[in-house]
Design a protein around this motif. Structure first.
Motif, PDB file in Angstrom:
ATOM      1  N   ASN A 162       4.617 -11.848   3.828  1.00 27.47           N
ATOM      2  CA  ASN A 162       3.326 -11.166   3.976  1.00 27.47           C
ATOM      3  C   ASN A 162       2.562 -11.690   5.188  1.00 27.47           C
ATOM      4  O   ASN A 162       1.899 -10.929   5.901  1.00 27.47           O
TER       5      ASN A 162
ATOM      6  N   SER B 267      -2.884  -0.182  -1.622  1.00 31.22           N
ATOM      7  CA  SER B 267      -2.672  -1.616  -1.385  1.00 31.22           C
ATOM      8  C   SER B 267      -2.255  -2.355  -2.646  1.00 31.22           C
ATOM      9  O   SER B 267      -1.988  -3.555  -2.593  1.00 31.22           O
TER      10      SER B 267
ATOM     11  N   ALA C  33       4.041 -10.209   8.300  1.00 31.94           N
ATOM     12  CA  ALA C  33       3.631  -8.809   8.458  1.00 31.94           C
ATOM     13  C   ALA C  33       2.236  -8.717   9.075  1.00 31.94           C
ATOM     14  O   ALA C  33       1.993  -7.904   9.982  1.00 31.94           O
ATOM     15  N   LEU C  34       1.318  -9.570   8.595  1.00 32.04           N
ATOM     16  CA  LEU C  34      -0.041  -9.535   9.149  1.00 32.04           C
ATOM     17  C   LEU C  34      -0.062 -10.009  10.603  1.00 32.04           C
ATOM     18  O   LEU C  34      -0.830  -9.482  11.419  1.00 32.04           O
TER      19      LEU C  34
ATOM     20  N   PHE D  63      -6.135 -11.180   8.711  1.00 32.19           N
ATOM     21  CA  PHE D  63      -6.497  -9.837   8.257  1.00 32.19           C
ATOM     22  C   PHE D  63      -7.724  -9.322   9.004  1.00 32.19           C
ATOM     23  O   PHE D  63      -7.813  -8.138   9.337  1.00 32.19           O
TER      24      PHE D  63
ATOM     25  N   PHE E 136       1.078  -7.046  12.622  1.00 33.64           N
ATOM     26  CA  PHE E 136      -0.003  -6.044  12.697  1.00 33.64           C
ATOM     27  C   PHE E 136      -1.089  -6.504  13.670  1.00 33.64           C
ATOM     28  O   PHE E 136      -1.572  -5.721  14.494  1.00 33.64           O
ATOM     29  N   ALA E 137      -1.497  -7.774  13.555  1.00 30.27           N
ATOM     30  CA  ALA E 137      -2.569  -8.283  14.417  1.00 30.27           C
ATOM     31  C   ALA E 137      -2.153  -8.247  15.881  1.00 30.27           C
ATOM     32  O   ALA E 137      -2.931  -7.821  16.749  1.00 30.27           O
TER      33      ALA E 137
ATOM     34  N   VAL F 124      -6.786  -7.926  12.260  1.00 22.94           N
ATOM     35  CA  VAL F 124      -6.199  -6.587  12.113  1.00 22.94           C
ATOM     36  C   VAL F 124      -7.294  -5.524  11.993  1.00 22.94           C
ATOM     37  O   VAL F 124      -7.309  -4.536  12.733  1.00 22.94           O
TER      38      VAL F 124
ATOM     39  N   PRO G 289      -1.962  -2.482   6.177  1.00 21.19           N
ATOM     40  CA  PRO G 289      -2.141  -3.943   6.275  1.00 21.19           C
ATOM     41  C   PRO G 289      -2.748  -4.560   5.014  1.00 21.19           C
ATOM     42  O   PRO G 289      -2.429  -5.704   4.661  1.00 21.19           O
TER      43      PRO G 289
ATOM     44  N   THR H 268      -9.429   3.020   6.519  1.00 18.94           N
ATOM     45  CA  THR H 268      -9.404   1.701   5.872  1.00 18.94           C
ATOM     46  C   THR H 268      -9.690   1.776   4.379  1.00 18.94           C
ATOM     47  O   THR H 268      -8.907   1.287   3.568  1.00 18.94           O
TER      48      THR H 268
ATOM     49  N   TYR I  50      -0.481  -6.315   2.308  1.00 15.98           N
ATOM     50  CA  TYR I  50      -0.006  -7.689   2.465  1.00 15.98           C
ATOM     51  C   TYR I  50      -1.122  -8.696   2.157  1.00 15.98           C
ATOM     52  O   TYR I  50      -0.888  -9.730   1.533  1.00 15.98           O
TER      53      TYR I  50
END
Length: 377
Positions: free
Chosen positions: A353, A308, A356-357, A271, A360-361, A274, A329, A300, A332
């Motif tokens: 999850n 979220s 997904a991260l 995270f 994204f990263a 990201v 993000p 953010t 997740y």
């Protein structure tokens, strides 16, 4: 990629952070302030609801009902009024949230086994609190009615009818139903998103404003070396902040940590990659510390706070908004950190999850690299 270049850029960034009092305040003070502010300020528990009562019966039975109400931690009877008008005025002035009116024939109905009446008036300007308070008083009223009915039947020498349905309710993972256990892990995600993005949104913009970018560009350092060197100190700082917040949650707010530190570390690193990459992209694009820092808060804090699942359950949102949350993000990470904290969920059950991260990263790191290369051109 040359290690000595990465180390030089990382050391340069650390020196700049140590000389920037604003960055130090963000790193040290902001996580503490946010944890304490959210930990103490945000609560979904409804307790000690200010209550007015209008007992039109004044009997032993009505007083017994009111004692049960007062004994509950959810209600606080602040005043008994003499007229209905006084009760309405109390709600209008905000002196009470709940008004309880007991009918004049309450004891007569209770003794005869009839249907006794209690009117409950709730100030619903805060709909959520009103709904919770109403549920509490209805549950308490049903329990009182069940006891009165059983007593009335037994006085006539009959056995109370057995309940046709026995519900054995158990609460898992948050046995005391404390909202603090749900909020504190979520606050860690909010803190990481805000602090991580905000700090890295200043990195490249600071170089432009101080006029050192041209010197940096003239060196043989590559865009990816510059990005990694810039982000590495913030990754370490972000991890320290994350574990500081987790320690506050466990030892100060007494939130149980049932997962493994390795999984917590892994999800935190992903995270942070990201949010740090996101801030870096903003810094490259904006070229202004003020504009980049403001934009970082917009992209953010608001999505992480509202979309979220931190405050509002995602499955209760409109379908369109639910679809939008898939590109947030924090959605997740919020799900994972709560599962790690409260349930001790293993990694195999969090792979969606986690994947997904990772996506994204990867995407944001690539975008950050391309964005800076474009500026060089």
């Amino acid at each position: 990629m040359r290690y000595h270049r990465l180390r030089a850029i990382a050391w340069k960034e650390l020196v700049q952070i140590s000389r920037d009092s604003r960055s130090i305040a963000i790193v040290v003070i902001m996580p503490l302030v946010l944890m304490l502010a959210f930990g103490y300020g945000v609560s979904f528990d409804i307790k000690h609801v200010r209550t007015y009562v209008f007992d039109r019966d004044g009997s032993q039975q009505s007083q017994d009902f009111l004692k049960r109400l007062q004994a509950s931690e959810y209600f606080h009877i602040v005043r008994g009024v003499e007229t209905y008008r006084d009760l309405i005025d109390g709600i209008d002035r905000g002196d009470c949230v709940l008004g309880v009116v007991i009918a004049p024939d309450f004891s007569e109905k209770v003794k005869s086994g009839g249907m006794a009446s209690v009117q409950v008036i709730v100030d619903a300007t805060d709909a959520n609190s009103a709904n919770v308070a109403m549920n509490y008083v209805e549950a308490l009223g049903q329990d009182y009615a069940r006891r009165v009915q059983a007593t009335w039947i037994e006085r006539r020498g009959q056995r109370s009818p057995e309940a046709s349905l026995n519900i054995a309710a158990r609460t898992w993972f948050n046995e005391d139903l404390e909202s603090m256990a749900n909020i504190v892990p979520g606050v860690i995600a909010i803190v990481m998103a805000v602090v991580g993005t905000f700090l890295t949104s200043l990195t490249i913009a600071r170089e432009w404003e101080r006029g050192t970018m041209e010197q940096l560009v003239s060196t043989p350092i590559s865009p990816i070396e510059l990005m990694i060197g810039k982000l590495a100190p913030y990754l370490v700082i972000g991890l320290l902040d994350t574990f500081l917040c987790a320690a506050i949650g466990v030892w100060w707010f007494q939130v149980p940590f049932r997962g493994t530190l390795s999984l917590f570390f892994l999800t935190s690193v992903l995270f942070l990659l990201v949010v740090l990459s996101m801030g870096y992209v903003l810094s490259v694009v904006m070229k202004s510390q003020l504009a980049a820092s403001q934009m970082s808060m917009v992209v953010t804090f608001l999505p992480a706070f509202l979309l979220s699942g931190f405050i509002f359950p995602i499955d209760q949102m409109p379908r369109v908004i639910q679809v939008v949350t898939y590109i947030i993000p924090a959605r997740y990470f919020m799900a994972m950190i709560r599962a790690v904290f409260l349930k001790g969920t293993p990694i195999v059950l969090l792979w969606t999850n986690l994947l997904a991260l990772i996506i994204f990263a990867t995407v944001l790191v690539l975008v950050a690299t391309r964005a800076f290369r474009k500026q060089l051109g």
